[in-house]
Design a protein around this motif. Structure first.
Motif, PDB file in Angstrom:
ATOM      1  N   GLY A   1       0.786  -1.231   0.000  1.00  0.00           N
ATOM      2  CA  GLY A   1       0.000   0.000   0.000  1.00  0.00           C
ATOM      3  C   GLY A   1       0.814   1.275   0.000  1.00  0.00           C
ATOM      4  O   GLY A   1       0.249   2.369   0.152  1.00  0.00           O
TER       5      GLY A   1
ATOM      6  N   ARG B   1      -0.206   3.231  -3.004  1.00  0.00           N
ATOM      7  CA  ARG B   1      -1.567   3.741  -2.807  1.00  0.00           C
ATOM      8  C   ARG B   1      -1.550   5.027  -1.984  1.00  0.00           C
ATOM      9  O   ARG B   1      -2.242   5.998  -2.294  1.00  0.00           O
TER      10      ARG B   1
ATOM     11  N   HIS C   1      -6.371   2.373  -4.354  1.00  0.00           N
ATOM     12  CA  HIS C   1      -6.207   0.992  -3.910  1.00  0.00           C
ATOM     13  C   HIS C   1      -6.069   0.048  -5.101  1.00  0.00           C
ATOM     14  O   HIS C   1      -5.244  -0.878  -5.089  1.00  0.00           O
TER      15      HIS C   1
ATOM     16  N   SER D   1      -2.622   0.494  -6.804  1.00  0.00           N
ATOM     17  CA  SER D   1      -1.573  -0.159  -6.015  1.00  0.00           C
ATOM     18  C   SER D   1      -1.621  -1.676  -6.186  1.00  0.00           C
ATOM     19  O   SER D   1      -0.582  -2.333  -6.296  1.00  0.00           O
ATOM     20  N   ARG D   2      -2.818  -2.217  -6.244  1.00  0.00           N
ATOM     21  CA  ARG D   2      -2.977  -3.656  -6.468  1.00  0.00           C
ATOM     22  C   ARG D   2      -2.438  -4.050  -7.839  1.00  0.00           C
ATOM     23  O   ARG D   2      -1.750  -5.073  -7.988  1.00  0.00           O
TER      24      ARG D   2
END
Length: 543
Positions: A176, A179, A338, A341-342
């Motif tokens: 994260g 993110r 999110h 970032s994934r």
């Protein structure tokens, strides 16, 4: 200033009235309706197949094959540049290309299933060239006189640096950290970010096309003609890439058959001839790419790993800019932090697999394939998954894949001119959410665009003139030679350091509109586009 303009307008009205006093008092003033501005569109309209809406299977197969053809450009270019410098021959180059193509196909499937779930293709990244070439030219490999022995030792060093850098990439995504950083973006800072994601690859456009202009330029012209006639039949625009490549490839074969290149310089023949690549003769009929460490156990060097981490850092910026463009052309909402970032975490996994199987570069999201979404108006996830299937199949069926991979690179460069431009224009889309009458907006945009060109130009000239090698010089060169990274960092720093507390400023930079997409659950459409399959969101909740 506004008061003065109003007074001037009033004065001109009175003067006009006085001048008309002696005329016909019955004359009528024609009322011209005020033009209405174009409405702000959170999702791009006129996309025929968005992320979740697949086209019919025959069209989907052809569209997927187009995306596969386009990935061959970067997949063939990078090993063609690096492998001969390592001492490898046609067989080694073919094997590296097949490994890279297989990892790209597998990683694209994982990206569409568990990553951003956007219609993005994962390919080899050009940003890894500098640290990789530094490893290739390292003094410890110059003692090997046998070319194959030098190749095996060099690629083991590249694998070790790739594995370390990919761990950094995975941590930035899945922990994260990335993110947290991109949550501070606004539409204003996204404009130069995404725009330079396309513009920064200009050297893979016309400069590469000009290496064989007699086949590259006709391909570009055919692309334009297909776009021109598409007003009557959409098929010509949707499958323009196939028509253009097929016609230019046929022209290249005719020129070869007519012995047009027999007395040309060696560099021209290598760029124009389809029989000089050596992939067909060097490829096996059947190849199993997913074999770990095919040339031996990787070796590790601290400095080289740091330089490769810098390339991985640049890849983070490239991938994120491509995600925003792909979401736009797939008619999706802006990608939540999110989800970005994934997705970058899975790009890091792709680079890690490249390190295991012996590819010579890390991975990134493909800019040119994001541009192809715009041309076809088909941003369907299923199309990209089909293209991943083609990648995996042709990486295993070596000879068949080698035939398609022998397309001259100037033809692919002609396609890049179109698709990189599309991605650049996707960044300009975010200007509709900003106040262009604000001097703050103009300052951030102007300085980030100018420094995004000027700073990398200095480091490009320094790198090519001085030829300084060493891991620290590589780190600085990789980061500051990247137009995308420099423009994004400048825009980001300017945007967050100038006051955001004033509501008027927040409105000027589009932050009030942007905030609902910064949190995954703040807008219901986010779940429609980006939720994980098989109820995995319950186990990995979005933040």
């Amino acid at each position: 200033c506004l008061f003065s303009l109003c007074n001037m307008a009033e004065g001109s009205e009175h003067a006009g009235a006085g001048g008309r006093g002696g005329g016909n008092s019955q004359s009528q003033v024609i009322q011209v309706p005020e033009p209405e501005p174009h409405p702000v569109m959170e999702q791009l309209p006129d996309v025929h197949y968005c992320i979740n809406s697949p086209p019919p299977w025959p069209q989907a197969l052809l569209l997927g094959f187009q995306h596969y053809i386009l990935t061959l450009g970067m997949t063939v270019l990078i090993p063609t540049v690096i492998v001969p410098e390592m001492g490898g021959g046609h067989a080694e180059k073919a094997k590296v290309i097949q490994n890279l193509l297989f990892v790209s196909g597998l990683s694209t499937l994982l990206q569409t299933w568990f990553g951003t779930r956007l219609p993005t293709v994962v390919v080899g990244s050009y940003s890894y060239i500098i640290p990789t070439m530094s490893i290739v030219h390292a003094k410890r490999y110059s003692n090997y006189t046998d070319p194959y022995e030098r190749f095996t030792h060099t690629i083991r060093g590249i694998q070790g640096a790739l594995i370390i850098s990919s761990i950094f990439h995975v941590c930035m995504g899945f922990l994260g950290i990335w993110r947290f950083a991109i949550r501070f973006l606004s539409p204003l800072s996204v404009v130069p970010y995404v725009t330079f994601t396309g513009l920064s690859l200009y050297h893979l456009g016309f400069p590469m096309l000009a290496k064989c202009v007699e086949v590259g330029l006709p391909a570009l012209i055919v692309m334009y003609l297909n776009h021109f006639v598409s007003t009557k039949r959409l098929m010509y625009e949707r499958f323009a890439l196939l028509f253009s490549i097929a016609s230019a490839w046929l022209l290249a074969q005719l020129l070869i058959s007519s012995t047009a290149y027999n007395h040309k310089p060696e560099s021209t023949q290598n760029s124009c001839r389809t029989d000089r690549v050596g992939l067909i003769s060097g490829s096996e009929w059947f190849h199993l790419p997913l074999v770990p460490f095919p040339w031996g156990v990787p070796t590790f060097n601290f400095g080289e790993a740091l330089a490769m981490i810098a390339a991985s850092f640049v890849s983070l910026f490239e991938s994120t800019g491509t995600f925003y463009a792909a979401a736009r052309y797939g008619s999706g909402t802006p990608v939540p932090p999110h989800v970005v970032s994934r997705g970058t975490g899975w790009v890091g996994v792709a680079s890690l697999v490249n390190g295991f199987v012996g590819s010579v570069t890390g991975c990134t999201a493909s800019v040119e394939n994001a541009g192809l979404l715009a041309l076809t108006k088909a941003g369907s996830r299923r199309v990209i998954q089909i293209s991943a299937g083609f990648m995996i199949f042709f990486s295993i069926a070596g000879k068949l894949g080698a035939v398609l991979a022998s397309i001259p690179l100037p033809i692919i460069a002609a396609m890049n001119c179109i698709f990189f431009g599309y991605v650049s224009s996707a960044g300009l889309d975010f200007l509709q959410f900003c106040n262009l009458n604000s001097f703050r907006t103009k300052f951030v945009l102007g300085l980030s665009f100018f420094l995004g060109i000027s700073i990398p130009q200095y480091f490009i000239e320094y790198f090519h003139v001085k030829h300084h090698h060493g891991w620290f010089n590589d780190i600085v060169s990789v980061i500051f030679m990247s137009h995308t990274t420099v423009a994004a960092l400048v825009a980001f720093i300017l945007d967050i350091t100038l006051s955001r507390e004033d509501d008027a400023v927040r409105k000027d930079i589009g932050l009030q509109w942007w905030e609902k997409f910064s949190v995954y659950n703040a807008d219901g459409r986010n779940a429609d586009f980006y939720k994980l399959p098989c109820r995995l969101n319950e186990f990995f909740p979005a933040l």
